[in-house]
Design a protein around this motif. Structure first.
Motif, PDB file in Angstrom:
ATOM      1  N   LYS A 187       0.810  -1.226   0.000  1.00 44.56           N
ATOM      2  CA  LYS A 187       0.000   0.000   0.000  1.00 44.56           C
ATOM      3  C   LYS A 187       0.844   1.278   0.000  1.00 44.56           C
ATOM      4  CE  LYS A 187      -4.149  -2.038   0.917  1.00 44.56           C
ATOM      5  NZ  LYS A 187      -3.837  -3.288   1.612  1.00 44.56           N
ATOM      6  N   ALA A 188       2.073   1.179  -0.401  1.00 49.00           N
ATOM      7  CA  ALA A 188       2.936   2.369  -0.406  1.00 49.00           C
ATOM      8  C   ALA A 188       2.386   3.413  -1.366  1.00 49.00           C
ATOM      9  CB  ALA A 188       4.347   1.971  -0.828  1.00 49.00           C
ATOM     10  N   LYS A 189       2.479   4.673  -0.952  1.00 51.59           N
ATOM     11  CA  LYS A 189       2.070   5.762  -1.841  1.00 51.59           C
ATOM     12  C   LYS A 189       3.249   6.087  -2.758  1.00 51.59           C
ATOM     13  CE  LYS A 189      -0.161   8.041   1.726  1.00 51.59           C
ATOM     14  NZ  LYS A 189      -0.387   9.275   2.415  1.00 51.59           N
ATOM     15  N   VAL A 190       2.972   6.071  -4.041  1.00 50.23           N
ATOM     16  CA  VAL A 190       4.048   6.184  -5.022  1.00 50.23           C
ATOM     17  C   VAL A 190       3.808   7.385  -5.942  1.00 50.23           C
ATOM     18  CG1 VAL A 190       5.139   5.033  -6.983  1.00 50.23           C
ATOM     19  CG2 VAL A 190       4.403   3.680  -5.009  1.00 50.23           C
ATOM     20  N   ILE A 191       4.852   8.165  -6.172  1.00 49.21           N
ATOM     21  CA  ILE A 191       4.797   9.184  -7.214  1.00 49.21           C
ATOM     22  C   ILE A 191       5.512   8.609  -8.433  1.00 49.21           C
ATOM     23  CG2 ILE A 191       5.362  11.561  -7.882  1.00 49.21           C
ATOM     24  CD1 ILE A 191       3.783  11.720  -5.378  1.00 49.21           C
ATOM     25  N   ALA A 192       4.848   8.643  -9.577  1.00 47.51           N
ATOM     26  CA  ALA A 192       5.452   8.095 -10.784  1.00 47.51           C
ATOM     27  C   ALA A 192       6.021   9.222 -11.646  1.00 47.51           C
ATOM     28  CB  ALA A 192       4.402   7.317 -11.579  1.00 47.51           C
ATOM     29  N   VAL A 193       7.215   8.995 -12.180  1.00 45.19           N
ATOM     30  CA  VAL A 193       7.790   9.968 -13.099  1.00 45.19           C
ATOM     31  C   VAL A 193       7.821   9.336 -14.486  1.00 45.19           C
ATOM     32  CG1 VAL A 193       9.786  11.371 -13.696  1.00 45.19           C
ATOM     33  CG2 VAL A 193       9.220  10.961 -11.290  1.00 45.19           C
ATOM     34  N   LEU A 194       7.132   9.994 -15.430  1.00 44.32           N
ATOM     35  CA  LEU A 194       7.052   9.445 -16.782  1.00 44.32           C
ATOM     36  C   LEU A 194       7.903  10.264 -17.727  1.00 44.32           C
ATOM     37  CD1 LEU A 194       3.357   8.662 -16.559  1.00 44.32           C
ATOM     38  CD2 LEU A 194       5.026   7.051 -17.430  1.00 44.32           C
ATOM     39  N   THR A 195       8.582   9.562 -18.621  1.00 42.88           N
ATOM     40  CA  THR A 195       9.485  10.263 -19.520  1.00 42.88           C
ATOM     41  C   THR A 195       8.900  10.390 -20.923  1.00 42.88           C
ATOM     42  OG1 THR A 195      10.592   8.182 -19.910  1.00 42.88           O
ATOM     43  CG2 THR A 195      11.537   9.610 -18.236  1.00 42.88           C
ATOM     44  N   THR A 196       7.657   9.927 -21.091  1.00 48.29           N
ATOM     45  CA  THR A 196       6.941  10.192 -22.349  1.00 48.29           C
ATOM     46  C   THR A 196       5.523  10.611 -22.006  1.00 48.29           C
ATOM     47  OG1 THR A 196       6.169   7.918 -22.495  1.00 48.29           O
ATOM     48  CG2 THR A 196       8.167   8.462 -23.736  1.00 48.29           C
ATOM     49  N   ARG A 197       4.927  11.420 -22.896  1.00 48.81           N
ATOM     50  CA  ARG A 197       3.514  11.789 -22.701  1.00 48.81           C
ATOM     51  C   ARG A 197       2.704  10.756 -23.456  1.00 48.81           C
ATOM     52  NH1 ARG A 197       1.640  15.837 -19.944  1.00 48.81           N
ATOM     53  NH2 ARG A 197       3.199  17.369 -19.343  1.00 48.81           N
ATOM     54  N   ASP A 198       2.470   9.656 -22.824  1.00 50.90           N
ATOM     55  CA  ASP A 198       1.931   8.522 -23.535  1.00 50.90           C
ATOM     56  C   ASP A 198       1.010   7.792 -22.549  1.00 50.90           C
ATOM     57  OD1 ASP A 198       1.585   5.972 -24.540  1.00 50.90           O
ATOM     58  OD2 ASP A 198       3.671   5.678 -25.096  1.00 50.90           O
ATOM     59  N   ASP A 199      -0.297   7.837 -22.856  1.00 51.35           N
ATOM     60  CA  ASP A 199      -1.275   7.229 -21.940  1.00 51.35           C
ATOM     61  C   ASP A 199      -0.958   5.778 -21.657  1.00 51.35           C
ATOM     62  OD1 ASP A 199      -2.665   9.490 -21.740  1.00 51.35           O
ATOM     63  OD2 ASP A 199      -4.243   8.949 -23.171  1.00 51.35           O
ATOM     64  N   TYR A 200      -0.522   5.116 -22.721  1.00 56.10           N
ATOM     65  CA  TYR A 200      -0.237   3.694 -22.622  1.00 56.10           C
ATOM     66  C   TYR A 200       0.853   3.440 -21.583  1.00 56.10           C
ATOM     67  CZ  TYR A 200       1.454  -0.842 -24.366  1.00 56.10           C
ATOM     68  OH  TYR A 200       1.860  -2.129 -24.494  1.00 56.10           O
ATOM     69  N   ALA A 201       1.962   4.219 -21.702  1.00 58.41           N
ATOM     70  CA  ALA A 201       3.076   4.044 -20.764  1.00 58.41           C
ATOM     71  C   ALA A 201       2.625   4.381 -19.345  1.00 58.41           C
ATOM     72  CB  ALA A 201       4.247   4.923 -21.176  1.00 58.41           C
ATOM     73  N   LYS A 202       1.783   5.389 -19.229  1.00 55.89           N
ATOM     74  CA  LYS A 202       1.309   5.807 -17.911  1.00 55.89           C
ATOM     75  C   LYS A 202       0.467   4.698 -17.262  1.00 55.89           C
ATOM     76  CE  LYS A 202      -1.622   9.396 -15.820  1.00 55.89           C
ATOM     77  NZ  LYS A 202      -2.989   8.863 -15.872  1.00 55.89           N
ATOM     78  N   GLU A 203      -0.486   4.192 -18.036  1.00 55.02           N
ATOM     79  CA  GLU A 203      -1.339   3.142 -17.479  1.00 55.02           C
ATOM     80  C   GLU A 203      -0.524   1.904 -17.138  1.00 55.02           C
ATOM     81  OE1 GLU A 203      -4.733   2.343 -20.070  1.00 55.02           O
ATOM     82  OE2 GLU A 203      -4.930   4.519 -20.242  1.00 55.02           O
ATOM     83  N   GLU A 204       0.431   1.589 -17.990  1.00 58.31           N
ATOM     84  CA  GLU A 204       1.216   0.382 -17.739  1.00 58.31           C
ATOM     85  C   GLU A 204       2.046   0.529 -16.463  1.00 58.31           C
ATOM     86  OE1 GLU A 204       2.635  -2.419 -20.821  1.00 58.31           O
ATOM     87  OE2 GLU A 204       4.570  -1.562 -20.336  1.00 58.31           O
ATOM     88  N   LEU A 205       2.633   1.707 -16.276  1.00 57.77           N
ATOM     89  CA  LEU A 205       3.424   1.913 -15.058  1.00 57.77           C
ATOM     90  C   LEU A 205       2.518   1.850 -13.821  1.00 57.77           C
ATOM     91  CD1 LEU A 205       6.306   2.470 -14.030  1.00 57.77           C
ATOM     92  CD2 LEU A 205       5.702   4.880 -13.946  1.00 57.77           C
ATOM     93  N   GLU A 206       1.337   2.439 -13.943  1.00 57.16           N
ATOM     94  CA  GLU A 206       0.402   2.383 -12.811  1.00 57.16           C
ATOM     95  C   GLU A 206       0.040   0.938 -12.467  1.00 57.16           C
ATOM     96  OE1 GLU A 206      -1.841   6.729 -13.194  1.00 57.16           O
ATOM     97  OE2 GLU A 206      -2.690   4.987 -14.215  1.00 57.16           O
TER      98      GLU A 206
END
Ligand code: GTP
Ligand code: MG
Length: 417
Positions: free
Chosen positions: A9-28
């Motif tokens: 349950k750790a709270k995580v801040i994600a840093v994305l290096t592309t503006r890409d919904d796909y990459a964002k959802e996958e990292l999440e």
């Protein structure tokens, strides 16, 4: 195995290096699978700074986010150099991990068998090793003048040696486990049971397919990398002939190379198969092509790009009827199925059988009478087309797999002529 980077349950801040919904959802989804939760996302698409990856402004912004959410962890959707990682941690005062580390964590959570545990530990150590060396350089620089060796360095040296020792130990243990796999493989070839490997992007439904084809107790779940210890099952094809189907570890974009290397023996099951089912996921056709391309790349990387393939698209039950036309146009040879609902399975089995038959060839041998018994002992595994009896030999035409034919050749059935 070492302890996990993400606590429950750790709270995580994600840093994305592309503006890409796909990459964002996958990292999440990756973070979620590892047990954490992405509370906010920061985009950074500029050229990375060599020491902190982020530029100054973004770094301040990230710090503010970490503090505001009281986040415990920052995950970067890219690889960080050891020094970037350390500088970021120093500045932010929380743990910072990169994409490879996150994926290694998920593999560690899901590793159930001895082999998988050894493989994951090996990958983790191979990831850590260069980072240890990097830390050593920085420490010695901080230590001052040329030639000074602080106590930190000595500890790093011992750590390094300890890791190297453990790596060679793990490799040795994995070799032993591998021998078991080789024996199984050899038995399959001798008994002429064809092997069908199910490969595909993580979460495409590989384990569900194996489960629906057999009664095997296979773990399938809506998680990334649910399968780290793949299973196999014998399946009766429509003609009554049997084939072994193998579930495999899922692929993902930018799969850490340490994992590919450590899971070599598991991935080799694909290399030694007679047919690879490339399983695509129809639940989001915008992603399908990209995922299939990744699968293609990983297959090439492990040296399995020459094996006959069958493109199978799963989760047809989730496909918007309006999109069926698009899919059929783009993938005219694909077999559409739903592993979960049991749709299209008969058609899949038919295609598998046909593909396997295409692999078999017609051969001819002239076998002296006194060697005939040896050939005859393989009769159940070949289809004899004709036998022609001559004075001191029998000319036989038959169909069998290339593997068996090589085996028959190695027995020198034709003897001296
Ligand atoms: N709607 C639908 N869902 C499916 C179908 N096949 C699989 N799923 C779901 O997709 C998710 C992933 O399935 P798995 O079989 O675990 O996928 P996998 O390819 O083995 O995944 P990894 O082992 O993580 O690489 C599960 O929640 C399944 O229930 C299908 O035909 N239709
Ligand atoms: Mg699976």
């Amino acid at each position: 195995m070492r302890e996990l980077q993400i606590t429950d349950k750790a709270k995580v801040i994600a840093v994305l290096t592309t503006r890409d919904d796909y990459a964002k959802e996958e990292l999440e989804r990756l973070v979620e699978t590892a047990g954490g939760e992405v509370v906010d996302v920061l985009f950074f698409t500029r050229k990375p700074d060599p020491s902190t990856y982020l530029g100054k402004g973004k770094l301040e912004k990230l710090k503010a986010l970490v503090d505001a959410y009281e986040a415990e962890l920052v995950v970067f959707d890219t690889e960080l150099t050891p020094s970037q990682q350390r500088n970021l941690q120093d500045f932010l005062d929380v743990r910072v991990i990169d994409r490879s580390e996150l994926i290694l964590d998920i593999f560690a959570i899901h590793a159930a068998t001895r082999e998988a545990k050894l493989q994951v530990e090996l990958a983790q150590l191979q990831y850590e090793l260069p980072r240890l060396v990097g830390a050593g350089k920085v420490l010695s620089r901080l230590g001052g003048g040329i030639g000074t060796r602080g106590p930190g360095e000595t500890k790093l040296e011992t750590d390094r040696r300890r890791i190297l020792r453990r790596i060679s130990q793990l490799k040795k243990e994995l070799k032993e486990v591998e021998i078991e796999r080789q024996i199984q493989r050899k038995n399959r070839i001798e008994n002429r049971v064809p092997v069908v490997a199910i490969a595909g992007y993580t979460n495409s439904g590989k384990s569900t397919l194996l489960k629906s084809l057999s009664d095997a107790d296979v773990f399938a779940a809506n998680q990334l990398f649910a399968t780290v210890s793949p299973k196999s099952a014998k399946v009766k094809l429509l003609s009554g002939r049997e084939a072994v189907f193998i579930d495999t570890v899922g692929f993902i974009e930018r799969l850490p190379h340490q994992l590919v290397e450590s899971f070599k023996s598991t991935l080799e099951e694909i290399v030694y198969s007679d047919l690879v089912i490339v399983l695509g996921d129809l639940s989001d056709i915008r992603r399908l092509k990209r995922q299939l391309k990744t699968v293609e790349q990983v297959l090439a990387e492990i040296g399995a790009d020459e094996i006959p393939r069958l493109l199978v698209l799963n989760k047809v039950d989730l496909l918007d009827p309006a999109d069926i036309g698009i899919v059929l146009r783009e993938f005219p040879t694909a077999v559409l199925i739903s592993a979960k609902r049991g749709i299209g399975i008969t058609s899949l089995l038919k295609h598998v059988e046909r593909a396997l038959e295409e692999k078999e060839n017609l051969y001819e041998l002239s076998i002296p009478w006194d060697r005939w018994g040896v050939f005859a002992s393989y009769r159940d595994h070949v289809t004899v087309i004709s036998e022609q009896y001559e004075e001191n030999l029998i000319k036989v035409k038959f169909i069998c797999s290339q593997e068996l034919y090589s085996k028959l050749l190695s027995l020198k059935l034709e003897g001296e002529r």
